[in-house]
Design a protein around this motif. Sequence first.
Motif, PDB file in Angstrom:
ATOM      1  N   ILE A   2     -28.126   6.537  -6.930  1.00 23.69           N
ATOM      2  CA  ILE A   2     -26.734   6.556  -6.516  1.00 23.69           C
ATOM      3  C   ILE A   2     -25.901   7.281  -7.557  1.00 23.69           C
ATOM      4  O   ILE A   2     -26.023   7.036  -8.761  1.00 23.69           O
ATOM      5  CB  ILE A   2     -26.211   5.123  -6.315  1.00 23.69           C
ATOM      6  N   ASP A   3     -25.016   8.206  -7.082  1.00 27.88           N
ATOM      7  CA  ASP A   3     -24.127   8.935  -7.970  1.00 27.88           C
ATOM      8  C   ASP A   3     -22.958   8.026  -8.337  1.00 27.88           C
ATOM      9  O   ASP A   3     -22.031   7.830  -7.554  1.00 27.88           O
ATOM     10  CB  ASP A   3     -23.644  10.204  -7.263  1.00 27.88           C
ATOM     11  N   LYS A   4     -23.006   7.439  -9.545  1.00 26.38           N
ATOM     12  CA  LYS A   4     -21.968   6.487  -9.958  1.00 26.38           C
ATOM     13  C   LYS A   4     -20.614   7.167 -10.079  1.00 26.38           C
ATOM     14  O   LYS A   4     -19.583   6.577  -9.738  1.00 26.38           O
ATOM     15  CB  LYS A   4     -22.360   5.830 -11.283  1.00 26.38           C
ATOM     16  N   SER A   5     -20.598   8.389 -10.571  1.00 26.32           N
ATOM     17  CA  SER A   5     -19.337   9.116 -10.719  1.00 26.32           C
ATOM     18  C   SER A   5     -18.666   9.314  -9.361  1.00 26.32           C
ATOM     19  O   SER A   5     -17.458   9.120  -9.226  1.00 26.32           O
ATOM     20  CB  SER A   5     -19.603  10.462 -11.392  1.00 26.32           C
ATOM     21  N   LEU A   6     -19.446   9.692  -8.346  1.00 26.26           N
ATOM     22  CA  LEU A   6     -18.900   9.872  -6.999  1.00 26.26           C
ATOM     23  C   LEU A   6     -18.387   8.542  -6.448  1.00 26.26           C
ATOM     24  O   LEU A   6     -17.303   8.479  -5.849  1.00 26.26           O
ATOM     25  CB  LEU A   6     -19.976  10.446  -6.078  1.00 26.26           C
ATOM     26  N   LEU A   7     -19.122   7.474  -6.647  1.00 21.61           N
ATOM     27  CA  LEU A   7     -18.687   6.151  -6.177  1.00 21.61           C
ATOM     28  C   LEU A   7     -17.387   5.730  -6.846  1.00 21.61           C
ATOM     29  O   LEU A   7     -16.504   5.170  -6.208  1.00 21.61           O
ATOM     30  CB  LEU A   7     -19.778   5.120  -6.448  1.00 21.61           C
ATOM     31  N   ILE A   8     -17.271   5.989  -8.159  1.00 24.00           N
ATOM     32  CA  ILE A   8     -16.045   5.620  -8.887  1.00 24.00           C
ATOM     33  C   ILE A   8     -14.867   6.407  -8.346  1.00 24.00           C
ATOM     34  O   ILE A   8     -13.773   5.855  -8.125  1.00 24.00           O
ATOM     35  CB  ILE A   8     -16.236   5.856 -10.395  1.00 24.00           C
ATOM     36  N   ARG A   9     -15.067   7.705  -8.096  1.00 24.77           N
ATOM     37  CA  ARG A   9     -13.963   8.527  -7.559  1.00 24.77           C
ATOM     38  C   ARG A   9     -13.556   8.059  -6.164  1.00 24.77           C
ATOM     39  O   ARG A   9     -12.367   7.948  -5.863  1.00 24.77           O
ATOM     40  CB  ARG A   9     -14.392   9.997  -7.523  1.00 24.77           C
ATOM     41  N   LEU A  10     -14.546   7.787  -5.322  1.00 26.40           N
ATOM     42  CA  LEU A  10     -14.228   7.323  -3.968  1.00 26.40           C
ATOM     43  C   LEU A  10     -13.562   5.957  -3.992  1.00 26.40           C
ATOM     44  O   LEU A  10     -12.633   5.694  -3.221  1.00 26.40           O
ATOM     45  CB  LEU A  10     -15.505   7.276  -3.128  1.00 26.40           C
ATOM     46  N   PHE A  11     -14.018   5.075  -4.879  1.00 27.59           N
ATOM     47  CA  PHE A  11     -13.406   3.753  -4.986  1.00 27.59           C
ATOM     48  C   PHE A  11     -11.962   3.870  -5.464  1.00 27.59           C
ATOM     49  O   PHE A  11     -11.065   3.174  -4.954  1.00 27.59           O
ATOM     50  CB  PHE A  11     -14.218   2.876  -5.944  1.00 27.59           C
ATOM     51  N   SER A  12     -11.727   4.749  -6.455  1.00 29.91           N
ATOM     52  CA  SER A  12     -10.353   4.963  -6.938  1.00 29.91           C
ATOM     53  C   SER A  12      -9.480   5.503  -5.817  1.00 29.91           C
ATOM     54  O   SER A  12      -8.319   5.080  -5.655  1.00 29.91           O
ATOM     55  CB  SER A  12     -10.363   5.933  -8.121  1.00 29.91           C
ATOM     56  N   CYS A  13     -10.015   6.431  -5.041  1.00 32.86           N
ATOM     57  CA  CYS A  13      -9.275   6.981  -3.899  1.00 32.86           C
ATOM     58  C   CYS A  13      -8.970   5.886  -2.875  1.00 32.86           C
ATOM     59  O   CYS A  13      -7.859   5.809  -2.343  1.00 32.86           O
ATOM     60  CB  CYS A  13     -10.092   8.103  -3.268  1.00 32.86           C
ATOM     61  N   PHE A  14      -9.951   5.025  -2.622  1.00 31.62           N
ATOM     62  CA  PHE A  14      -9.748   3.916  -1.679  1.00 31.62           C
ATOM     63  C   PHE A  14      -8.657   2.969  -2.162  1.00 31.62           C
ATOM     64  O   PHE A  14      -7.797   2.527  -1.387  1.00 31.62           O
ATOM     65  CB  PHE A  14     -11.058   3.165  -1.482  1.00 31.62           C
ATOM     66  N   VAL A  15      -8.681   2.647  -3.460  1.00 30.80           N
ATOM     67  CA  VAL A  15      -7.658   1.744  -4.024  1.00 30.80           C
ATOM     68  C   VAL A  15      -6.279   2.364  -3.895  1.00 30.80           C
ATOM     69  O   VAL A  15      -5.305   1.696  -3.508  1.00 30.80           O
ATOM     70  CB  VAL A  15      -7.993   1.418  -5.492  1.00 30.80           C
ATOM     71  N   LEU A  16      -6.161   3.662  -4.220  1.00 29.48           N
ATOM     72  CA  LEU A  16      -4.867   4.343  -4.131  1.00 29.48           C
ATOM     73  C   LEU A  16      -4.373   4.388  -2.683  1.00 29.48           C
ATOM     74  O   LEU A  16      -3.208   4.074  -2.399  1.00 29.48           O
ATOM     75  CB  LEU A  16      -5.004   5.761  -4.705  1.00 29.48           C
ATOM     76  N   LEU A  17      -5.250   4.794  -1.754  1.00 35.65           N
ATOM     77  CA  LEU A  17      -4.881   4.834  -0.344  1.00 35.65           C
ATOM     78  C   LEU A  17      -4.509   3.443   0.169  1.00 35.65           C
ATOM     79  O   LEU A  17      -3.544   3.282   0.938  1.00 35.65           O
ATOM     80  CB  LEU A  17      -6.031   5.398   0.489  1.00 35.65           C
ATOM     81  N   SER A  18      -5.263   2.443  -0.273  1.00 37.23           N
ATOM     82  CA  SER A  18      -4.985   1.072   0.147  1.00 37.23           C
ATOM     83  C   SER A  18      -3.613   0.628  -0.341  1.00 37.23           C
ATOM     84  O   SER A  18      -2.838   0.020   0.409  1.00 37.23           O
ATOM     85  CB  SER A  18      -6.078   0.146  -0.388  1.00 37.23           C
ATOM     86  N   PHE A  19      -3.295   0.955  -1.599  1.00 43.69           N
ATOM     87  CA  PHE A  19      -2.002   0.574  -2.168  1.00 43.69           C
ATOM     88  C   PHE A  19      -0.856   1.239  -1.407  1.00 43.69           C
ATOM     89  O   PHE A  19       0.129   0.581  -1.028  1.00 43.69           O
ATOM     90  CB  PHE A  19      -1.973   0.966  -3.642  1.00 43.69           C
ATOM     91  N   ILE A  20      -1.000   2.548  -1.164  1.00 48.32           N
ATOM     92  CA  ILE A  20       0.056   3.276  -0.440  1.00 48.32           C
ATOM     93  C   ILE A  20       0.178   2.750   0.984  1.00 48.32           C
ATOM     94  O   ILE A  20       1.288   2.552   1.498  1.00 48.32           O
ATOM     95  CB  ILE A  20      -0.256   4.791  -0.440  1.00 48.32           C
ATOM     96  N   THR A  21      -0.962   2.513   1.621  1.00 50.09           N
ATOM     97  CA  THR A  21      -0.949   2.024   3.002  1.00 50.09           C
ATOM     98  C   THR A  21      -0.296   0.657   3.099  1.00 50.09           C
ATOM     99  O   THR A  21       0.470   0.390   4.030  1.00 50.09           O
ATOM    100  CB  THR A  21      -2.391   1.961   3.546  1.00 50.09           C
ATOM    101  N   VAL A  22      -0.623  -0.213   2.156  1.00 41.41           N
ATOM    102  CA  VAL A  22      -0.021  -1.560   2.169  1.00 41.41           C
ATOM    103  C   VAL A  22       1.491  -1.458   2.061  1.00 41.41           C
ATOM    104  O   VAL A  22       2.228  -2.147   2.780  1.00 41.41           O
ATOM    105  CB  VAL A  22      -0.611  -2.409   1.022  1.00 41.41           C
ATOM    106  N   ILE A  23       1.967  -0.577   1.164  1.00 45.14           N
ATOM    107  CA  ILE A  23       3.425  -0.412   1.002  1.00 45.14           C
ATOM    108  C   ILE A  23       4.047   0.099   2.302  1.00 45.14           C
ATOM    109  O   ILE A  23       5.061  -0.425   2.786  1.00 45.14           O
ATOM    110  CB  ILE A  23       3.716   0.552  -0.165  1.00 45.14           C
ATOM    111  N   ILE A  24       3.420   1.135   2.885  1.00 46.49           N
ATOM    112  CA  ILE A  24       3.970   1.720   4.119  1.00 46.49           C
ATOM    113  C   ILE A  24       3.939   0.703   5.253  1.00 46.49           C
ATOM    114  O   ILE A  24       4.933   0.515   5.974  1.00 46.49           O
ATOM    115  CB  ILE A  24       3.176   2.987   4.502  1.00 46.49           C
ATOM    116  N   VAL A  25       2.795   0.030   5.429  1.00 47.41           N
ATOM    117  CA  VAL A  25       2.662  -0.934   6.525  1.00 47.41           C
ATOM    118  C   VAL A  25       3.626  -2.103   6.335  1.00 47.41           C
ATOM    119  O   VAL A  25       4.243  -2.566   7.303  1.00 47.41           O
ATOM    120  CB  VAL A  25       1.201  -1.426   6.626  1.00 47.41           C
ATOM    121  N   LYS A  26       3.764  -2.567   5.088  1.00 44.49           N
ATOM    122  CA  LYS A  26       4.687  -3.676   4.833  1.00 44.49           C
ATOM    123  C   LYS A  26       6.133  -3.264   5.120  1.00 44.49           C
ATOM    124  O   LYS A  26       6.917  -4.055   5.663  1.00 44.49           O
ATOM    125  CB  LYS A  26       4.556  -4.142   3.378  1.00 44.49           C
TER     126      LYS A  26
END
Length: 704
Positions: A2-26
């Motif tokens: 497993i490419d750990k670097s790719l997983l870390i980048r995707l996880f960071s992207c998911f966290v950022l998108l999740s944070f923005i989405t939560v703000i927008i949806v709220k």
Amino acid sequence: MIDKSLLIRLFSCFVLLSFITVIIVKNKEEESLNTALFKEKQNLKKSYSHSFKRLKNKVDLIFFNNLHDENIYTAFINKNKKKLFSYLKNDFFYLKSHGLKQLSFYTKENKLFFKMNKNIDSNSLDLIPFSLRKKELDFYELLKQNNVISFTKPIFNKELDFIGSLKLEFSLNSLIKDISEHSDFNTFFLLSKKSFNSEHFNKFLLNKNYFISSDNFTLKRYSLKNLKDIKKSYKHNIELDMKNKEEFSFIYSSSKVLNAAFFIPIKNINSYTDVYLFAFINKEKTIYNQISNNYFWILILVHFIYLFILFLIYKYFRMKKLKNSVSKKYEDLLLSIDKYVVMVHTDTKGIITYVSQAFCNICGYSKEELINRNINILRHPDVSPKFYEALWKQLHEKGYWEGEIKNLDKFANSYWVKGSIVSKYDSNNRLIGYISIRVSTTNSKQLKKINNLLKEDLSNKLNEIKMKDKDLLDNTKVALMSKVLDAVAHQWKTPISNISINLANLKGKIRTKEINKKDIYILSENIEKELKTLSISLNEFKSFFPKNSYGDKYDINNVIEEAVSSLKEDISRLNTTVSLSSKENLLCYGIHNEFKHIFINLLKYSLNKVEVHKIKNPTIDISVIEDNNEIIIKYCDNISVENRVIKKIFNEEYIKNFSQEDINIYITKLLIEKSGASVWFEKNNNGLVFYIKLVSEDRRKKER
């Protein structure tokens, strides 16, 4: 992996998108909730307005149908209270069932003239400005007994002169009931007065400056739990907002259900009384919960979509990386095939379409020289054309061929290849050519030829070695015999010398005629003793070189016990303890008598030291150990001896200075080495330790 670097980048992207989405949806959820709250507030206002209009229409009906009567007006003008009461009595008690609390008449000076319900004090009309007395008025009042809404109707005579006012007071509960019947709101009226104290009213929990009715109708709908939830949910100061006459509403949570609370100020003609319409919704299922749930599932769905998209991105990059890896491996494989596999492709006519570098290395041509040329360029003139006819025939019939071919390289050198030829087809299963994979056998053929020559030469050499080996074995025996003879020579010299001395003494006494029978007897015993010693040495020497030097198979324990038994008298005489520790049935290969003689010499050596040094409580311990098909004998006694003595005994340079006991130990060493075993010794605190490693392999099998 497993490419750990790719997983870390995707996880960071998911966290950022999740944070923005939560703000927008709220934010969207809050907007939707506020919109729904605004609509509910407008519905409440409309409901109140419609209920008020219906009450006002009821007042108009009562006024024109029941009170607009000439007799009533005549009695009022003549100030005849009895007639006025008699005219109004029946209608008043009927109208009380429709929420009418009080019916009062005021003079044109705005003085109270008559009231039907004497239990209710109503004099608020005095406070109405003079300019408003001739108009129809409605206002809320906070009385000692009850909170009411008053409707005032001006009374005119036939000449349309103002003669007074008629005041109709209705219970606020009647208005609240009407609102509740036409809506889902739980409604209350809150009234404020500067000086007010009555047992019929309670202070409002959310604002103690306002009062709420304490009648049963109100108390049944009044929930302290709901009010506490409302107070907890509102982020601002309710008292301050009500003091500023602000209209506000908000959503509160009660038992995990979202409901709404509303505070709407009501315009009132009386400046001393503030009226608020307070309402809340208390339902198990509300639009606010639905909105909140919808946005919750939207949030879950969006996160699921994010995860799915990120998973697709991850799979894309993984597949891309895998594809690159496979491409790299495929390229490496092709390079390896090109470098190491002897391969050639041809079309159906034998024209070369592809060759590997390994093929070029064998035949001497370059790829450019071979491509688009016929495979016949490699034919050797020694190979019969019929061979190739049979090859092509088998290819056409069976689709493959296997065998060995002799070819000619670029420089007219012969070389041999062994391989197989198979048919090649396109996607439509049409024959388009042949693939040949080959292995060069030139080196193996040359090696086979060299091997045959070497075999012949080796056979001759082995015969020579066997002859030399036999001579060498004889020489070895002679050398060993020489060493043993050197060792026993000293052993023979002593008895021979003693015999010579005794014979010389005999001759001397014979010459002097001094001999007697006693001297002859003593001399005979001495010579006999020396001859016996010499005979024993000769008998022992005879067993050194039997015909078969490898000997037979024997049990080690039996041989040791025989050796101990042969010296039983000496062991007992010297009070020596001999112990044997060994497993049963330990078999070894060699000369039975040699091994017995080895142990007899060791035991004699120890017993002699015991007798010479007068050792008390002497012990001899013998242990036999079997480990990894090796047999090691440990011979240990408690008889002190110097290391240098044993070192000298094991060194043949000192053989001339050996004592009889040392000669026996040296012969023991030679016998051990002769049998193919090994021996070493060490000195411990108690005495001497011998180690003998025996041959446990049947060497007769190798001989056979």
